[in-house]
Design a protein around this motif. Sequence first.
Motif, PDB file in Angstrom:
ATOM      1  N   GLU A  22       2.858 -12.825  17.806  1.00  0.00           N
ATOM      2  CA  GLU A  22       2.838 -13.860  16.813  1.00  0.00           C
ATOM      3  C   GLU A  22       1.473 -13.834  16.095  1.00  0.00           C
ATOM      4  N   LYS A  25       1.750 -11.028  13.498  1.00  0.00           N
ATOM      5  CA  LYS A  25       2.564 -11.483  12.252  1.00  0.00           C
ATOM      6  C   LYS A  25       1.561 -12.279  11.383  1.00  0.00           C
ATOM      7  N   GLU A  28      -0.831 -10.070   9.688  1.00  0.00           N
ATOM      8  CA  GLU A  28      -0.004  -9.186   8.708  1.00  0.00           C
ATOM      9  C   GLU A  28       0.061 -10.139   7.542  1.00  0.00           C
ATOM     10  N   LYS A  29       0.331 -11.371   7.541  1.00  0.00           N
ATOM     11  CA  LYS A  29       0.717 -12.090   6.392  1.00  0.00           C
ATOM     12  C   LYS A  29      -0.594 -12.449   5.749  1.00  0.00           C
TER      13      LYS A  29
END
Length: 167
Positions: A22, A25, A28-29
Amino acid sequence: FPVTIVCPELCFLLQVLEKLEEENKNLEKLLQRIESSLRLEDERLRWPKLIGELRKKMPARLWVTSVKVLPPTETAGSSVKTPSPPAPPIIEITGMFETQSKEADAEAVGKFQKALEEGGIVKNITILEREAPQYVEGKTDQVALKFRLKADWPIAVPEKQAGGGNR
Protein backbone atom coordinates in the motif's frame (compact mmCIF):
# COMPACT_ATOMS: atom_id res chain seq x y z
CA PHE A 1 6.81 -25.57 14.91
CA PRO A 2 3.43 -25.76 16.46
CA VAL A 3 0.67 -24.28 14.28
CA THR A 4 -0.40 -21.83 16.97
CA ILE A 5 3.03 -20.13 17.04
CA VAL A 6 3.60 -19.96 13.25
CA CYS A 7 0.13 -18.70 12.35
CA PRO A 8 0.28 -15.43 14.37
CA GLU A 9 3.77 -14.68 13.05
CA LEU A 10 2.71 -15.45 9.47
CA CYS A 11 -0.42 -13.32 9.83
CA PHE A 12 1.68 -10.46 11.15
CA LEU A 13 4.13 -10.76 8.24
CA LEU A 14 1.26 -10.80 5.73
CA GLN A 15 -0.15 -7.65 7.33
CA VAL A 16 3.26 -5.98 7.10
CA LEU A 17 3.57 -7.02 3.45
CA GLU A 18 0.12 -5.60 2.64
CA LYS A 19 1.05 -2.36 4.38
CA LEU A 20 4.32 -2.14 2.40
CA GLU A 21 2.49 -2.74 -0.89
CA GLU A 22 0.00 0.00 0.00
CA GLU A 23 2.84 2.39 0.85
CA ASN A 24 4.57 1.51 -2.42
CA LYS A 25 1.39 2.40 -4.34
CA ASN A 26 1.19 5.69 -2.45
CA LEU A 27 4.82 6.45 -3.27
CA GLU A 28 4.21 5.68 -6.97
CA LYS A 29 1.22 8.08 -6.97
CA LEU A 30 3.35 10.73 -5.27
CA LEU A 31 6.13 10.24 -7.83
CA GLN A 32 3.61 10.64 -10.67
CA ARG A 33 2.36 13.89 -9.10
CA ILE A 34 5.93 15.18 -8.76
CA GLU A 35 6.72 14.33 -12.40
CA SER A 36 3.49 16.01 -13.47
CA SER A 37 4.41 19.10 -11.45
CA LEU A 38 7.86 19.20 -13.07
CA ARG A 39 6.30 19.00 -16.55
CA LEU A 40 3.85 21.79 -15.66
CA GLU A 41 6.68 23.93 -14.30
CA ASP A 42 8.73 23.38 -17.47
CA GLU A 43 5.70 24.26 -19.59
CA ARG A 44 5.03 27.38 -17.50
CA LEU A 45 8.56 28.60 -18.14
CA ARG A 46 8.67 27.78 -21.88
CA TRP A 47 7.51 31.16 -23.14
CA PRO A 48 9.71 33.24 -20.83
CA LYS A 49 12.72 31.09 -21.80
CA LEU A 50 11.94 31.47 -25.51
CA ILE A 51 11.43 35.24 -25.28
CA GLY A 52 14.63 35.56 -23.23
CA GLU A 53 16.53 33.54 -25.82
CA LEU A 54 15.21 35.70 -28.67
CA ARG A 55 16.21 38.87 -26.84
CA LYS A 56 19.65 37.53 -25.99
CA LYS A 57 20.44 36.27 -29.52
CA MET A 58 18.94 39.19 -31.45
CA PRO A 59 21.66 41.16 -33.23
CA ALA A 60 21.64 44.94 -33.36
CA ARG A 61 19.31 46.47 -35.94
CA LEU A 62 17.05 43.39 -35.97
CA TRP A 63 13.83 43.03 -34.01
CA VAL A 64 11.15 40.37 -33.64
CA THR A 65 7.58 41.47 -34.25
CA SER A 66 5.72 38.18 -33.80
CA VAL A 67 6.12 34.65 -32.46
CA LYS A 68 3.34 32.15 -33.00
CA VAL A 69 2.88 28.41 -32.62
CA LEU A 70 1.88 26.81 -35.91
CA PRO A 71 -0.75 24.06 -35.98
CA PRO A 72 0.68 20.53 -36.31
CA THR A 73 0.79 19.10 -39.82
CA GLU A 74 -0.23 15.60 -40.80
CA THR A 75 2.26 13.49 -42.70
CA ALA A 76 0.80 12.55 -46.07
CA GLY A 77 0.62 8.92 -47.17
CA SER A 78 0.95 7.55 -43.65
CA SER A 79 -2.07 5.26 -43.34
CA VAL A 80 -0.43 2.85 -40.87
CA LYS A 81 -0.64 4.22 -37.35
CA THR A 82 2.53 3.45 -35.43
CA PRO A 83 3.06 4.77 -31.93
CA SER A 84 5.67 7.49 -31.99
CA PRO A 85 6.49 10.44 -29.81
CA PRO A 86 4.57 13.59 -30.70
CA ALA A 87 6.35 16.01 -33.00
CA PRO A 88 7.69 19.11 -31.29
CA PRO A 89 5.62 22.26 -31.70
CA ILE A 90 6.69 24.45 -34.59
CA ILE A 91 6.95 28.20 -34.16
CA GLU A 92 7.12 31.00 -36.67
CA ILE A 93 9.23 34.04 -35.83
CA THR A 94 8.67 37.17 -37.85
CA GLY A 95 10.44 40.47 -37.66
CA MET A 96 12.28 43.27 -39.36
CA PHE A 97 15.92 44.15 -39.90
CA GLU A 98 17.47 47.48 -40.74
CA THR A 99 19.07 47.75 -44.15
CA GLN A 100 22.72 48.78 -44.30
CA SER A 101 24.38 47.31 -47.36
CA LYS A 102 23.86 44.39 -49.70
CA GLU A 103 26.39 42.27 -47.77
CA ALA A 104 25.11 43.18 -44.30
CA ASP A 105 21.48 42.65 -45.35
CA ALA A 106 22.29 39.18 -46.66
CA GLU A 107 23.94 38.21 -43.34
CA ALA A 108 21.59 39.76 -40.76
CA VAL A 109 18.94 37.03 -40.65
CA GLY A 110 21.49 34.24 -41.14
CA LYS A 111 23.45 35.40 -38.08
CA PHE A 112 20.25 35.45 -36.03
CA GLN A 113 19.36 31.95 -37.27
CA LYS A 114 22.80 30.60 -36.34
CA ALA A 115 22.73 32.25 -32.89
CA LEU A 116 19.32 30.72 -32.15
CA GLU A 117 20.52 27.26 -33.26
CA GLU A 118 23.52 27.52 -30.93
CA GLY A 119 21.24 28.51 -28.04
CA GLY A 120 19.46 25.15 -28.16
CA ILE A 121 15.94 26.25 -27.20
CA VAL A 122 14.74 26.05 -30.81
CA LYS A 123 15.99 23.59 -33.41
CA ASN A 124 15.86 23.02 -37.17
CA ILE A 125 15.51 26.72 -37.95
CA THR A 126 14.76 27.57 -41.57
CA ILE A 127 14.40 30.94 -43.23
CA LEU A 128 10.99 31.12 -44.88
CA GLU A 129 11.27 34.68 -46.11
CA ARG A 130 13.87 37.42 -46.19
CA GLU A 131 13.10 40.55 -48.13
CA ALA A 132 15.82 42.06 -50.25
CA PRO A 133 16.02 45.80 -50.74
CA GLN A 134 15.06 47.25 -54.09
CA TYR A 135 17.94 49.35 -55.39
CA VAL A 136 17.48 52.09 -57.95
CA GLU A 137 20.72 53.60 -59.24
CA GLY A 138 22.60 52.03 -56.31
CA LYS A 139 20.29 53.52 -53.67
CA THR A 140 17.27 52.33 -51.75
CA ASP A 141 14.55 54.17 -49.86
CA GLN A 142 13.81 51.11 -47.73
CA VAL A 143 14.89 51.37 -44.12
CA ALA A 144 13.76 47.99 -42.79
CA LEU A 145 12.98 44.65 -44.39
CA LYS A 146 10.84 41.73 -43.25
CA PHE A 147 12.00 38.24 -42.37
CA ARG A 148 10.23 35.06 -41.32
CA LEU A 149 11.74 31.95 -39.68
CA LYS A 150 10.30 28.55 -38.81
CA ALA A 151 11.72 26.36 -36.03
CA ASP A 152 11.01 23.30 -33.91
CA TRP A 153 10.39 24.19 -30.27
CA PRO A 154 10.98 20.93 -28.38
CA ILE A 155 9.26 20.36 -25.08
CA ALA A 156 11.80 19.94 -22.30
CA VAL A 157 11.81 16.57 -20.55
CA PRO A 158 12.36 16.61 -16.77
CA GLU A 159 15.76 15.20 -15.75
CA LYS A 160 14.40 11.99 -14.15
CA GLN A 161 12.38 11.11 -17.26
CA ALA A 162 15.28 11.76 -19.62
CA GLY A 163 17.23 8.88 -18.07
CA GLY A 164 14.30 6.50 -18.35
CA GLY A 165 13.47 6.57 -14.67
CA ASN A 166 13.67 3.56 -12.36
CA ARG A 167 10.41 1.82 -13.14
